[in-house]
Enzyme design. Structure first.
Site, PDB file in Angstrom:
ATOM      1  CE  LYS A  13     104.831  21.813  64.287  1.00 56.37           C
ATOM      2  NZ  LYS A  13     104.413  23.224  64.434  1.00 56.37           N
ATOM      3  NE  ARG A  88     104.660  22.185  57.863  1.00 56.90           N
ATOM      4  CZ  ARG A  88     105.616  22.332  58.782  1.00 56.90           C
ATOM      5  NH1 ARG A  88     106.510  21.392  58.986  1.00 56.90           N
ATOM      6  NH2 ARG A  88     105.656  23.425  59.488  1.00 56.90           N
ATOM      7  NE  ARG A 122     110.303  29.898  66.283  1.00 56.70           N
ATOM      8  CZ  ARG A 122     109.338  29.126  65.782  1.00 56.70           C
ATOM      9  NH1 ARG A 122     109.160  27.915  66.260  1.00 56.70           N
ATOM     10  NH2 ARG A 122     108.580  29.567  64.807  1.00 56.70           N
ATOM     11  NE  ARG A 155     111.815  29.024  62.123  1.00 52.66           N
ATOM     12  CZ  ARG A 155     110.916  28.070  62.332  1.00 52.66           C
ATOM     13  NH1 ARG A 155     111.094  27.196  63.334  1.00 52.66           N
ATOM     14  NH2 ARG A 155     109.872  27.948  61.562  1.00 52.66           N
ATOM     15  NE  ARG A 166     106.090  29.439  59.680  1.00 51.57           N
ATOM     16  CZ  ARG A 166     106.725  29.681  60.837  1.00 51.57           C
ATOM     17  NH1 ARG A 166     107.205  30.878  61.084  1.00 51.57           N
ATOM     18  NH2 ARG A 166     106.876  28.727  61.708  1.00 51.57           N
TER      19      ARG A 166
HETATM   20  P1  AP5 Z   1     108.318  25.834  69.045  1.00 50.25           P
HETATM   21  O1  AP5 Z   1     108.483  24.627  69.887  1.00 50.25           O
HETATM   22  O2  AP5 Z   1     109.487  26.334  68.263  1.00 50.25           O
HETATM   23  O3  AP5 Z   1     107.010  25.693  68.104  1.00 50.25           O
HETATM   24  P2  AP5 Z   1     106.777  24.797  66.825  1.00 50.25           P
HETATM   25  O4  AP5 Z   1     105.384  24.286  66.896  1.00 50.25           O
HETATM   26  O5  AP5 Z   1     107.869  23.801  66.651  1.00 50.25           O
HETATM   27  O6  AP5 Z   1     106.817  25.937  65.725  1.00 50.25           O
HETATM   28  P3  AP5 Z   1     107.514  26.043  64.315  1.00 50.25           P
HETATM   29  O7  AP5 Z   1     107.277  27.447  63.851  1.00 50.25           O
HETATM   30  O8  AP5 Z   1     108.936  25.557  64.334  1.00 50.25           O
HETATM   31  O9  AP5 Z   1     106.663  25.108  63.481  1.00 50.25           O
HETATM   32  P4  AP5 Z   1     106.541  25.098  61.996  1.00 50.25           P
HETATM   33  O10 AP5 Z   1     105.811  23.836  61.842  1.00 50.25           O
HETATM   34  O11 AP5 Z   1     105.930  26.252  61.331  1.00 50.25           O
HETATM   35  O12 AP5 Z   1     108.061  25.206  61.489  1.00 50.25           O
HETATM   36  P5  AP5 Z   1     109.072  24.123  60.931  1.00 50.25           P
HETATM   37  O13 AP5 Z   1     110.405  24.446  61.449  1.00 50.25           O
HETATM   38  O14 AP5 Z   1     108.544  22.745  61.093  1.00 50.25           O
HETATM   39  O15 AP5 Z   1     107.781  27.010  70.017  1.00 50.25           O
HETATM   40  C1  AP5 Z   1     107.550  28.324  69.512  1.00 50.25           C
HETATM   41  C2  AP5 Z   1     108.049  29.358  70.531  1.00 50.25           C
HETATM   42  O16 AP5 Z   1     107.235  29.287  71.710  1.00 50.25           O
HETATM   43  C3  AP5 Z   1     109.493  29.123  71.002  1.00 50.25           C
HETATM   44  O17 AP5 Z   1     110.086  30.370  71.182  1.00 50.25           O
HETATM   45  C4  AP5 Z   1     109.338  28.398  72.362  1.00 50.25           C
HETATM   46  O18 AP5 Z   1     110.407  28.678  73.231  1.00 50.25           O
HETATM   47  C5  AP5 Z   1     108.023  28.991  72.875  1.00 50.25           C
HETATM   48  N1  AP5 Z   1     107.226  28.051  73.651  1.00 50.25           N
HETATM   49  C6  AP5 Z   1     107.040  26.728  73.409  1.00 50.25           C
HETATM   50  N2  AP5 Z   1     106.203  26.197  74.315  1.00 50.25           N
HETATM   51  C7  AP5 Z   1     105.832  27.220  75.142  1.00 50.25           C
HETATM   52  C8  AP5 Z   1     104.981  27.317  76.282  1.00 50.25           C
HETATM   53  N3  AP5 Z   1     104.323  26.252  76.751  1.00 50.25           N
HETATM   54  N4  AP5 Z   1     104.823  28.517  76.859  1.00 50.25           N
HETATM   55  C9  AP5 Z   1     105.470  29.592  76.395  1.00 50.25           C
HETATM   56  N5  AP5 Z   1     106.311  29.574  75.338  1.00 50.25           N
HETATM   57  C10 AP5 Z   1     106.490  28.406  74.715  1.00 50.25           C
HETATM   58  O19 AP5 Z   1     109.000  24.412  59.359  1.00 50.25           O
HETATM   59  C11 AP5 Z   1     109.519  25.595  58.813  1.00 50.25           C
HETATM   60  C12 AP5 Z   1     109.293  25.605  57.310  1.00 50.25           C
HETATM   61  O20 AP5 Z   1     109.959  24.491  56.690  1.00 50.25           O
HETATM   62  C13 AP5 Z   1     107.823  25.478  56.849  1.00 50.25           C
HETATM   63  O21 AP5 Z   1     107.149  26.712  56.846  1.00 50.25           O
HETATM   64  C14 AP5 Z   1     108.002  24.888  55.440  1.00 50.25           C
HETATM   65  O22 AP5 Z   1     108.379  25.877  54.520  1.00 50.25           O
HETATM   66  C15 AP5 Z   1     109.182  23.945  55.619  1.00 50.25           C
HETATM   67  N6  AP5 Z   1     108.759  22.573  55.977  1.00 50.25           N
HETATM   68  C16 AP5 Z   1     109.067  21.884  57.115  1.00 50.25           C
HETATM   69  N7  AP5 Z   1     108.508  20.664  57.093  1.00 50.25           N
HETATM   70  C17 AP5 Z   1     107.831  20.565  55.914  1.00 50.25           C
HETATM   71  C18 AP5 Z   1     107.025  19.551  55.334  1.00 50.25           C
HETATM   72  N8  AP5 Z   1     106.788  18.393  55.956  1.00 50.25           N
HETATM   73  N9  AP5 Z   1     106.476  19.794  54.127  1.00 50.25           N
HETATM   74  C19 AP5 Z   1     106.691  20.943  53.452  1.00 50.25           C
HETATM   75  N10 AP5 Z   1     107.437  21.957  53.966  1.00 50.25           N
HETATM   76  C20 AP5 Z   1     108.004  21.769  55.190  1.00 50.25           C
END
Ligand code: AP5
Length: 209
Positions: A13, A88, A122, A155, A166
């Protein structure tokens, strides 16, 4: 355009949201990045959110809704945004409806074992939030951010057991949003396997952009 990026942890994402935001000339609003910044800055919100994030649980709705509403009120978000990581839960989605209209929801999907591989490899920049992968998306200089030169880190929630938790949290609490937005005619499913650029093209096609 006002776009939501939906998908499990590690689906890409953030990676795709950055490219789409550049392409469309709108800000990338990542609730994960805003929360991590608050944790690093030791704000009150960061203190409250930290234990949930570390455990791979969702931060309570009221905190995240208030934080996101404040960000979407900022001037740059008036022309559109790519919202990454919000909503979410159903209560977050209904709160968002009271704040702004949404044009499309891009739903990325990928095999769970690929999600684990992407997340464990990552590395992120703690300074500018740029995202890398040790194998599939490495920085030019090992361990250093291409954009600002800071040292890259893993992270705390990217340990394998936390990642699996997660993914479960996503299935239980966030995946109901797929049906919610499908019913509204906003959902655009995109298969998230392949090269980063290929997926970017699939997203543009799905959006008719
Ligand atoms: P990346 O682009 O980082 O993936 P992502 O989908 O953004 O993954 P996240 O883990 O960041 O999502 P998340 O939703 O769990 O975390 P968030 O930060 O929002 O890609 C992943 C890896 O793959 C990278 O290394 C990238 O380089 C690689 N990659 C990408 N595309 C690729 C491809 N095509 N081929 C190969 N490699 C590739 O949230 C973190 C925490 O914050 C949550 O757990 C929660 O505690 C809190 N939080 C955030 N938002 C909320 C909310 N709305 N409500 C409640 N809690 C929240």
């Amino acid at each position: 355009m006002r776009i939501i990026m939906l998908g499990p942890p590690g689906a890409g994402k953030g990676t795709q949201a950055v490219r789409l935001a550049q392409r469309l000339g709108v800000p990338h609003v990542s609730t994960g990045d805003i929360l991590r910044r608050n944790v690093a800055d030791r704000t009150k919100l960061g203190e409250l959110a930290q234990s949930y994030m570390k455990a791979g649980k969702l931060v309570p709705d009221d905190l995240v809704i208030e934080m996101t509403a404040a960000r979407l009120r900022e001037r740059d978000a008036q022309k559109g945004f790519i919202l990454d990581g919000f909503p979410r839960t159903i209560p977050q989605a209904t709160a968002l409806e009271g704040l702004t209209r949404i044009d499309a929801v891009v739903s990325l999907f990928l095999d769970p074992e690929d999600l684990v591989k992407r997340s464990t490899g990552r590395r992120i920049c703690p300074n500018c939030a740029a995202v890398y992968h040790v194998h599939t998306n490495p920085p030019k200089k090992e361990g250093r951010c291409d954009k600002c030169g800071s040292g890259l880190v893993q992270r705390p929630d990217d340990k394998e057991d936390v990642i699996r938790g997660r993914i479960r949290t996503y299935e239980e609490q966030t995946s109901p949003l797929i049906g919610y937005y499908k019913e509204k005619g906003l959902l655009r499913d995109v298969y998230a396997s392949g090269l980063i650029e290929e997926i970017h093209q699939r997203i543009l096609e799905a959006l008719g952009a």
